[in-house]
Design a protein around this motif. Structure first.
Motif, PDB file in Angstrom:
ATOM      1  N   SER A 131     -19.666  -9.969  20.808  1.00 26.13           N
ATOM      2  CA  SER A 131     -18.226  -9.989  21.064  1.00 26.13           C
ATOM      3  C   SER A 131     -17.918  -9.519  22.476  1.00 26.13           C
ATOM      4  N   THR A 132     -18.700  -8.530  22.963  1.00 27.91           N
ATOM      5  CA  THR A 132     -18.538  -8.008  24.315  1.00 27.91           C
ATOM      6  C   THR A 132     -19.881  -7.479  24.808  1.00 27.91           C
ATOM      7  N   VAL A 133     -20.200  -7.735  26.073  1.00 32.00           N
ATOM      8  CA  VAL A 133     -21.374  -7.166  26.715  1.00 32.00           C
ATOM      9  C   VAL A 133     -20.922  -6.549  28.027  1.00 32.00           C
ATOM     10  N   LEU A 134     -21.040  -5.230  28.134  1.00 29.21           N
ATOM     11  CA  LEU A 134     -20.551  -4.524  29.312  1.00 29.21           C
ATOM     12  C   LEU A 134     -21.614  -3.582  29.864  1.00 29.21           C
ATOM     13  N   GLY A 135     -21.740  -3.582  31.192  1.00 28.83           N
ATOM     14  CA  GLY A 135     -22.598  -2.644  31.880  1.00 28.83           C
ATOM     15  C   GLY A 135     -21.794  -1.819  32.866  1.00 28.83           C
ATOM     16  N   GLN A 136     -22.501  -1.203  33.795  1.00 34.93           N
ATOM     17  CA  GLN A 136     -21.838  -0.374  34.810  1.00 34.93           C
ATOM     18  C   GLN A 136     -21.071  -1.268  35.779  1.00 34.93           C
ATOM     19  N   ARG A 137     -19.755  -0.974  35.918  1.00 29.71           N
ATOM     20  CA  ARG A 137     -18.900  -1.730  36.825  1.00 29.71           C
ATOM     21  C   ARG A 137     -18.284  -0.796  37.856  1.00 29.71           C
ATOM     22  N   GLU A 138     -18.043  -1.336  39.008  1.00 35.96           N
ATOM     23  CA  GLU A 138     -17.476  -0.536  40.087  1.00 35.96           C
ATOM     24  C   GLU A 138     -16.100  -0.018  39.690  1.00 35.96           C
ATOM     25  N   ASP A 139     -15.846   1.248  39.981  1.00 37.95           N
ATOM     26  CA  ASP A 139     -14.556   1.895  39.713  1.00 37.95           C
ATOM     27  C   ASP A 139     -14.239   1.981  38.220  1.00 37.95           C
ATOM     28  N   PHE A 140     -15.278   1.938  37.381  1.00 35.05           N
ATOM     29  CA  PHE A 140     -15.084   2.104  35.944  1.00 35.05           C
ATOM     30  C   PHE A 140     -16.031   3.198  35.485  1.00 35.05           C
ATOM     31  N   PRO A 141     -15.551   4.177  34.721  1.00 31.06           N
ATOM     32  CA  PRO A 141     -16.411   5.308  34.340  1.00 31.06           C
ATOM     33  C   PRO A 141     -17.600   4.878  33.485  1.00 31.06           C
ATOM     34  N   ILE A 142     -18.748   5.505  33.729  1.00 30.82           N
ATOM     35  CA  ILE A 142     -19.932   5.197  32.948  1.00 30.82           C
ATOM     36  C   ILE A 142     -20.031   6.144  31.756  1.00 30.82           C
ATOM     37  N   LYS A 143     -20.883   5.785  30.805  1.00 25.53           N
ATOM     38  CA  LYS A 143     -21.153   6.674  29.680  1.00 25.53           C
ATOM     39  C   LYS A 143     -21.732   7.991  30.200  1.00 25.53           C
ATOM     40  N   PRO A 144     -21.378   9.112  29.599  1.00 29.74           N
ATOM     41  CA  PRO A 144     -20.797   9.294  28.271  1.00 29.74           C
ATOM     42  C   PRO A 144     -19.268   9.230  28.181  1.00 29.74           C
ATOM     43  N   ASP A 145     -18.592   8.835  29.262  1.00 26.40           N
ATOM     44  CA  ASP A 145     -17.157   8.574  29.133  1.00 26.40           C
ATOM     45  C   ASP A 145     -16.971   7.506  28.056  1.00 26.40           C
ATOM     46  N   PRO A 146     -16.045   7.695  27.130  1.00 22.68           N
ATOM     47  CA  PRO A 146     -15.904   6.771  25.995  1.00 22.68           C
ATOM     48  C   PRO A 146     -15.112   5.505  26.308  1.00 22.68           C
ATOM     49  N   SER A 147     -14.657   5.334  27.547  1.00 25.27           N
ATOM     50  CA  SER A 147     -13.788   4.194  27.868  1.00 25.27           C
ATOM     51  C   SER A 147     -14.429   2.859  27.525  1.00 25.27           C
ATOM     52  N   ILE A 148     -15.733   2.731  27.756  1.00 23.56           N
ATOM     53  CA  ILE A 148     -16.414   1.477  27.474  1.00 23.56           C
ATOM     54  C   ILE A 148     -16.398   1.160  25.976  1.00 23.56           C
ATOM     55  N   VAL A 149     -16.505   2.193  25.151  1.00 15.03           N
ATOM     56  CA  VAL A 149     -16.451   2.003  23.702  1.00 15.03           C
ATOM     57  C   VAL A 149     -15.045   1.592  23.280  1.00 15.03           C
ATOM     58  N   VAL A 173     -25.582   9.803  22.549  1.00 10.82           N
ATOM     59  CA  VAL A 173     -25.019  10.742  21.569  1.00 10.82           C
ATOM     60  C   VAL A 173     -23.653  11.238  22.039  1.00 10.82           C
ATOM     61  N   GLU A 174     -23.587  11.662  23.296  1.00 11.10           N
ATOM     62  CA  GLU A 174     -22.326  12.156  23.847  1.00 11.10           C
ATOM     63  C   GLU A 174     -21.261  11.067  23.873  1.00 11.10           C
ATOM     64  N   THR A 175     -21.659   9.850  24.166  1.00 10.75           N
ATOM     65  CA  THR A 175     -20.711   8.739  24.204  1.00 10.75           C
ATOM     66  C   THR A 175     -20.078   8.517  22.843  1.00 10.75           C
ATOM     67  N   ALA A 176     -20.911   8.465  21.818  1.00  9.66           N
ATOM     68  CA  ALA A 176     -20.402   8.247  20.467  1.00  9.66           C
ATOM     69  C   ALA A 176     -19.507   9.402  20.009  1.00  9.66           C
ATOM     70  N   LEU A 177     -19.928  10.624  20.297  1.00  7.47           N
ATOM     71  CA  LEU A 177     -19.129  11.784  19.903  1.00  7.47           C
ATOM     72  C   LEU A 177     -17.800  11.799  20.657  1.00  7.47           C
ATOM     73  N   ASN A 178     -17.839  11.471  21.948  1.00 10.44           N
ATOM     74  CA  ASN A 178     -16.608  11.439  22.739  1.00 10.44           C
ATOM     75  C   ASN A 178     -15.652  10.361  22.247  1.00 10.44           C
ATOM     76  N   ALA A 179     -16.219   9.261  21.769  1.00 14.02           N
ATOM     77  CA  ALA A 179     -15.388   8.151  21.290  1.00 14.02           C
ATOM     78  C   ALA A 179     -14.924   8.349  19.852  1.00 14.02           C
ATOM     79  N   GLY A 180     -15.564   9.268  19.137  1.00 12.23           N
ATOM     80  CA  GLY A 180     -15.171   9.516  17.756  1.00 12.23           C
ATOM     81  C   GLY A 180     -15.646   8.460  16.783  1.00 12.23           C
ATOM     82  N   VAL A 181     -16.801   7.815  17.098  1.00 14.59           N
ATOM     83  CA  VAL A 181     -17.338   6.786  16.209  1.00 14.59           C
ATOM     84  C   VAL A 181     -18.646   7.269  15.593  1.00 14.59           C
ATOM     85  N   ARG A 182     -19.064   6.601  14.546  1.00 13.14           N
ATOM     86  CA  ARG A 182     -20.311   6.946  13.878  1.00 13.14           C
ATOM     87  C   ARG A 182     -21.493   6.614  14.772  1.00 13.14           C
TER      88      ARG A 182
END
Length: 217
Positions: A131-149, A173-182
Motif C-alpha cells: 500500500s505504501t513504501v517509504l524510506g528516508q526523505r529529505e526534510d522528513f523525520p526518520i524513525k524512531p519519529d512515528p511520522s512515517i507510521v 521498537v521505539e518507532t512502534a512504541l512512539n506510534a502506539g501500534v502493536r
C-alpha cells in the motif's frame, strides 16, 4: 483485528548487510580511512545513511563535510552494487504472499534512502502490492519519529489498533512504541535480542511463519 502490517526493510525483510558493508568500505578506502567488518556494520546501520557513515568514520573525522563526501561515494557505489548479496530472509516472500492473499494491507517503513527502499522492495518482491513504501526523505523525520507510521496508516485508512509493526532493531521498537501500534520484533536481523528487550520489546519471532501464526490467533 490486524488490517495493516508495516515492515522495516533492512534486517527484517531483506538481508542487506553485506552490500551495505562492502559499499561503505569502498567509500572509506577511497578516502583513505580504515574499513570495518561485516559484524561491525550490524551496529552502524538503523538510524539513516548519515549516521551510518558517521559511525564508520574515525571519531576525529566525523564532521559534516567529510560525512557528505564519504556518503556521496558510498551511495554512488551502492546504487550499482545493492543487489549483489542482498536477499530476502527465509520465508519472507511466502509470508508476504500469504498475508496479501488474506487481504491484509502491507507497507514498508525504512530509514534507508527512499529511492533505494523503493527499488529494492520492487526488485525482490515484484508480486506484492504494498500500500505504501517509504524510506528516508529529505526534510522528513526518520524513525524512531512515528511520522512515517502515521503517514502509512493514513494511506491505508487504518487505525492504531488495526496496525502491526515488524522490525529487527531498537529503532524499530521505539518507532512502534512512539506510534502506539502493536509490535513484533524479529530475531533474524541485525541486532541482538538484549537490545530489543532494553528498548521495551516483549514479543519476538525467530521465523517468518510465526508472524502468520500470531495473526491467526
Amino acid at each position: 483485528m490486524i488490517k495493516l502490517v508495516i515492515f522495516d526493510l533492512d534486517g527484517t525483510l531483506l538481508d542487506t548487510i553485506y552490500d551495505l558493508a562492502h559499499s561503505c568500505n569502498y567509500a572509506l578506502e577511497l578516502h583513505h580511512y580504515p574499513t570495518h567488518t561485516i559484524e561491525a556494520y550490524r551496529f552502524f546501520v538503523g538510524n539513516g545513511m548519515n549516521k551510518l557513515v558517521e559511525r564508520a568514520l574515525p571519531e576525529s573525522d566525523r564532521n559534516p563535510a567529510t560525512i557528505a563526501k564519504v556518503k556521496r561515494d558510498f551511495l554512488l557505489y551502492y546504487a550499482d552494487h545493492s543487489t549483489e548479496f542482498t536477499r530476502p530472509y527465509p520465508g519472507i516472500t511466502e509470508l508476504l504472499e500469504t498475508l496479501q492473499n488474506k487481504g491484509i494491507k502491507l507497507a514498508v517503513a525504512s530509514n534507508k534512502i527512499d529511492s533505494a527502499t523503493k527499488y529494492l522492495t520492487k526488485r525482490f518482491f515484484p508480486d506484492i502490492k504494498f500500500s505504501t513504501v517509504l524510506g528516508q526523505r529529505e526534510d522528513f523525520p526518520i524513525k524512531p519519529d512515528p511520522s512515517i507510521v502515521y503517514e502509512i496508516m493514513k494511506n491505508a485508512d487504518t487505525g492504531k489498533e488495526e496496525t502491526l509493526y515488524v522490525g529487527d532493531s531498537g529503532v524499530d521498537v521505539e518507532t512502534a512504541l512512539n506510534a502506539g501500534v502493536r509490535l513484533v520484533s524479529v530475531l533474524w536481523g541485525f541486532r541482538p535480542k538484549a537490545e530489543l528487550e532494553a528498548k521495551g520489546a516483549t514479543l519476538f519471532v525467530e521465523e517468518a511463519r510465526e508472524i502468520l501464526n500470531l495473526l491467526n490467533k
